[in-house]
Design a protein around this motif. Structure first.
Motif, PDB file in Angstrom:
ATOM      1  N   GLY A  32     -19.412  -1.301  19.419  1.00  0.00           N
ATOM      2  CA  GLY A  32     -18.387  -1.462  20.455  1.00  0.00           C
ATOM      3  C   GLY A  32     -18.662  -0.562  21.644  1.00  0.00           C
ATOM      4  N   CYS A 107     -13.092  -1.907  18.936  1.00  0.00           N
ATOM      5  CA  CYS A 107     -12.305  -1.863  20.175  1.00  0.00           C
ATOM      6  C   CYS A 107     -12.242  -0.442  20.739  1.00  0.00           C
ATOM      7  CB  CYS A 107     -10.894  -2.391  19.932  1.00  0.00           C
ATOM      8  SG  CYS A 107     -10.819  -4.160  19.578  1.00  0.00           S
ATOM      9  N   LEU A 111     -13.772   0.614  24.425  1.00  0.00           N
ATOM     10  CA  LEU A 111     -12.996   1.255  25.487  1.00  0.00           C
ATOM     11  C   LEU A 111     -13.672   2.528  25.974  1.00  0.00           C
ATOM     12  CD1 LEU A 111      -9.373   0.795  24.139  1.00  0.00           C
ATOM     13  CD2 LEU A 111     -10.406  -0.373  26.090  1.00  0.00           C
ATOM     14  N   LEU A 132      -8.053  -5.787  29.137  1.00  0.00           N
ATOM     15  CA  LEU A 132      -8.402  -4.417  28.793  1.00  0.00           C
ATOM     16  C   LEU A 132      -7.206  -3.712  28.151  1.00  0.00           C
ATOM     17  CD1 LEU A 132     -10.861  -2.536  29.028  1.00  0.00           C
ATOM     18  CD2 LEU A 132      -9.949  -1.764  31.222  1.00  0.00           C
ATOM     19  N   ASP A 134      -4.899  -5.245  26.408  1.00  0.00           N
ATOM     20  CA  ASP A 134      -4.806  -5.823  25.071  1.00  0.00           C
ATOM     21  C   ASP A 134      -5.795  -5.149  24.118  1.00  0.00           C
ATOM     22  OD1 ASP A 134      -2.824  -7.586  25.906  1.00  0.00           O
ATOM     23  OD2 ASP A 134      -4.230  -9.241  26.246  1.00  0.00           O
ATOM     24  N   LEU A 135      -7.003  -4.883  24.611  1.00  0.00           N
ATOM     25  CA  LEU A 135      -7.992  -4.174  23.776  1.00  0.00           C
ATOM     26  C   LEU A 135      -7.488  -2.778  23.417  1.00  0.00           C
ATOM     27  CD1 LEU A 135     -11.670  -4.727  24.992  1.00  0.00           C
ATOM     28  CD2 LEU A 135     -10.554  -5.587  22.959  1.00  0.00           C
ATOM     29  N   ALA A 139      -7.072  -1.208  19.791  1.00  0.00           N
ATOM     30  CA  ALA A 139      -7.743   0.036  19.435  1.00  0.00           C
ATOM     31  C   ALA A 139      -6.771   1.028  18.800  1.00  0.00           C
ATOM     32  CB  ALA A 139      -8.396   0.651  20.667  1.00  0.00           C
ATOM     33  N   VAL A 162     -11.311 -10.760  21.022  1.00  0.00           N
ATOM     34  CA  VAL A 162     -12.049  -9.545  21.389  1.00  0.00           C
ATOM     35  C   VAL A 162     -13.428  -9.909  21.930  1.00  0.00           C
ATOM     36  CG1 VAL A 162     -13.118  -7.441  20.450  1.00  0.00           C
ATOM     37  CG2 VAL A 162     -10.754  -8.026  19.839  1.00  0.00           C
ATOM     38  N   VAL A 165     -12.992 -11.238  25.427  1.00  0.00           N
ATOM     39  CA  VAL A 165     -12.631 -10.155  26.352  1.00  0.00           C
ATOM     40  C   VAL A 165     -13.873  -9.358  26.738  1.00  0.00           C
ATOM     41  CG1 VAL A 165     -11.396  -7.938  26.538  1.00  0.00           C
ATOM     42  CG2 VAL A 165     -10.216  -9.962  25.664  1.00  0.00           C
ATOM     43  N   ALA A 166     -14.732  -9.062  25.768  1.00  0.00           N
ATOM     44  CA  ALA A 166     -15.959  -8.319  26.070  1.00  0.00           C
ATOM     45  C   ALA A 166     -16.817  -9.092  27.069  1.00  0.00           C
ATOM     46  CB  ALA A 166     -16.735  -8.039  24.788  1.00  0.00           C
TER      47      ALA A 166
END
Length: 184
Positions: A32, A107, A111, A132, A134-135, A139, A162, A165-166
């Motif tokens: 991650g 996650c 971040l 971001l 939401d991540l 996390a 996820v 999102v990445a």
């Protein structure tokens, strides 16, 4: 330069090499962090663990080792327009608690790596800013005891979220910066 593989190395191989280098992160968290670093515009370089763990004393992984393959494959997958990006997580036969814990670790790592590479105020679309956030909520989550089939399906949906999102953040920051450089 060697051609990047299309599949991530085995979690157990990443774990073994990570332990041999005394890295203080789980394989999922480390992946991650690498992906966050790359998505935030960080360079795909051999000494990436030192950069993503913010510890200049961290040893550089061996060329062609599991961590080097993880770097090359992750960079290639993030840049691939066919969305063939994978998260390094335990297999589906692992317990839901183990899998969700690894996803939350992933996650947290993302971040941290993203923040190191992109800085305090990256130029994000509204959709990316929301994603971001939401991540960040994921996390902060803690794994629960094993659930039922419905919980397993929910996990699969969260894992896919996820992953997307990445890719979204990588497109907004790293790919946009590359595009701007090509225009200048």
């Amino acid at each position: 330069m060697p051609v990047a593989a299309t599949e991530l190395p085995l979690l157990s191989d990443v774990d073994a090499e990570s332990r041999s280098l005394s890295l203080g992160a789980s394989p999922s968290e480390l992946h991650g962090a690498l992906c966050g670093w790359l998505a935030g515009g960080g360079a795909s370089v051999n000494d990436w663990p030192a950069r993503v763990l913010a510890d200049p004393g961290t040893a550089t992984p061996a060329a062609d080792g599991a961590l080097d393959r993880l770097r090359l494959t992750s960079a290639a997958q993030l840049a691939d327009r066919s969305f063939g990006f994978d998260l390094l997580l335990p297999d589906a036969d692992a317990s839901l608690s183990e899998r969700s814990g690894a996803l939350f670790d992933w996650c947290r790592g993302f971040l941290g790596g993203f923040g190191l590479a992109a800085g305090a105020a990256p130029n994000l679309s509204e959709e990316s800013s929301e994603a971001l956030g939401d991540l960040a909520r994921l996390a902060a989550a803690a794994p629960q005891d094993d659930g039922d089939e419905e919980d397993g399906e929910a996990f699969t949906e969260i894992e896919e979220f996820v992953r997307i999102v990445a890719l979204l953040l990588h497109g907004d920051v790293a790919m946009a910066a590359q595009h701007r450089q090509r225009l200048n």
